[in-house]
Design a protein around this motif. Sequence first.
Motif, PDB file in Angstrom:
ATOM      1  N   ALA A 125      -8.766   7.370   8.907  1.00  0.00           N
ATOM      2  CA  ALA A 125      -9.564   6.355   8.222  1.00  0.00           C
ATOM      3  C   ALA A 125      -9.338   6.416   6.719  1.00  0.00           C
ATOM      4  O   ALA A 125      -9.224   5.380   6.047  1.00  0.00           O
ATOM      5  N   VAL A 126      -9.247   7.632   6.177  1.00  0.00           N
ATOM      6  CA  VAL A 126      -8.960   7.794   4.747  1.00  0.00           C
ATOM      7  C   VAL A 126      -7.580   7.241   4.424  1.00  0.00           C
ATOM      8  O   VAL A 126      -7.362   6.589   3.388  1.00  0.00           O
ATOM      9  N   ASP A 127      -6.617   7.492   5.315  1.00  0.00           N
ATOM     10  CA  ASP A 127      -5.265   6.954   5.123  1.00  0.00           C
ATOM     11  C   ASP A 127      -5.288   5.437   5.036  1.00  0.00           C
ATOM     12  O   ASP A 127      -4.642   4.847   4.164  1.00  0.00           O
ATOM     13  N   ARG A 128      -6.019   4.791   5.948  1.00  0.00           N
ATOM     14  CA  ARG A 128      -6.095   3.329   5.918  1.00  0.00           C
ATOM     15  C   ARG A 128      -6.784   2.839   4.642  1.00  0.00           C
ATOM     16  O   ARG A 128      -6.390   1.818   4.070  1.00  0.00           O
ATOM     17  N   TYR A 129      -7.797   3.558   4.186  1.00  0.00           N
ATOM     18  CA  TYR A 129      -8.483   3.174   2.949  1.00  0.00           C
ATOM     19  C   TYR A 129      -7.534   3.232   1.755  1.00  0.00           C
ATOM     20  O   TYR A 129      -7.454   2.286   0.956  1.00  0.00           O
ATOM     21  N   VAL A 130      -6.801   4.328   1.633  1.00  0.00           N
ATOM     22  CA  VAL A 130      -5.877   4.473   0.503  1.00  0.00           C
ATOM     23  C   VAL A 130      -4.766   3.438   0.590  1.00  0.00           C
ATOM     24  O   VAL A 130      -4.379   2.825  -0.419  1.00  0.00           O
ATOM     25  N   ALA A 131      -4.236   3.194   1.800  1.00  0.00           N
ATOM     26  CA  ALA A 131      -3.128   2.258   1.972  1.00  0.00           C
ATOM     27  C   ALA A 131      -3.526   0.830   1.609  1.00  0.00           C
ATOM     28  O   ALA A 131      -2.716   0.077   1.052  1.00  0.00           O
ATOM     29  N   ILE A 132      -4.778   0.438   1.892  1.00  0.00           N
ATOM     30  CA  ILE A 132      -5.210  -0.934   1.657  1.00  0.00           C
ATOM     31  C   ILE A 132      -5.848  -1.111   0.283  1.00  0.00           C
ATOM     32  O   ILE A 132      -5.617  -2.110  -0.401  1.00  0.00           O
ATOM     33  N   CYS A 133      -6.641  -0.142  -0.137  1.00  0.00           N
ATOM     34  CA  CYS A 133      -7.380  -0.279  -1.398  1.00  0.00           C
ATOM     35  C   CYS A 133      -6.592   0.227  -2.607  1.00  0.00           C
ATOM     36  O   CYS A 133      -6.839  -0.205  -3.735  1.00  0.00           O
ATOM     37  N   HIS A 134      -5.674   1.167  -2.386  1.00  0.00           N
ATOM     38  CA  HIS A 134      -4.878   1.705  -3.495  1.00  0.00           C
ATOM     39  C   HIS A 134      -3.407   1.813  -3.077  1.00  0.00           C
ATOM     40  O   HIS A 134      -2.828   2.908  -3.065  1.00  0.00           O
TER      41      HIS A 134
END
Length: 315
Positions: free
Chosen positions: A123-132
Amino acid sequence: MASESFHRPNSSSSSFILVGVPSPGAFPAGLGILFCSGYIITLVGNGVVLLVIGLNNSLRDPIHCFLAMLAIIDLVMVTSIVPKMLSIFWLKSAEIGYMACFVQMFLVHSTTSAESGVLLAMAVDRYVAICHPLRYQAILNRQTIAHIGLAIVVRALLFMVPLTVMVTSLPYCHSRVVLHSYCEHMALVKLACADPRPSGLYSVAGSSLIVGMDMAFIAVSYGMILKTVLGKKSCWKAFSTCGCHLCVLLLYYVPGIVSIYAQQFGNGVSVHAQVLLADLYLTLPTMLNPIVYSMRTTQIRQAVLKLLFSRKVCA
């Protein structure tokens, strides 16, 4: 010796008896076929995922590293229980050694904790990939991934080592019969002739804390992802890559939470239902995880097809 009678279950025998799924007739034999089929699918599916990631240099980004971790955890989890379950269903070999039982308990509960940690990492990976997206490689570099993997393992050990010590310290002088298909913690401590409530409360509190904390951080991650993609058509394509992760989350957490609380508080739930639910909770997600990722992740799907239908012949 006094210490032996304190630690060993029943008289002089140092073993437990696993009931399996308590039901009459040939139903266990049919269950054996289902669990064996699922086990083969799990081994093949997760094995193919690990092979594809290992052989394909283009699959070295963080999400595929986490996917490889998930596959390894799933293989350990399912292998720790299914072979013994099959011996119960087919060979009527229900006896399991004293130490083997506690090793199985340790593996089952530590891998479930580790799997929850990997799902949070995804979930953290998806957050970083999409938001940053521009800082994705800098934030989730190899060193960070290694630290995340180490933290997942250490957390599982910090949860399970005290629980294992508490459970093995209990005197087992009553029945040796475990009303379960594997050495599940709550089913095991019910056989102790001392108060099992401390270990039971520790288990429920620890599991609730781990699952609750992970789900809270996952919810925050997806909340921030939604905030980023709303109103931006270009970002919805990136958000669609979260679909397989959301499917795996539902497969893991929903039956897991139901199983945990049914074991502890489900006095109105039949033993048959509790045991079957606990078995499916551990085996069904491990079987479906590689299928979900292979079907919904283009890179994995293409790599699998290339591996299966490559015309190159190795000498």
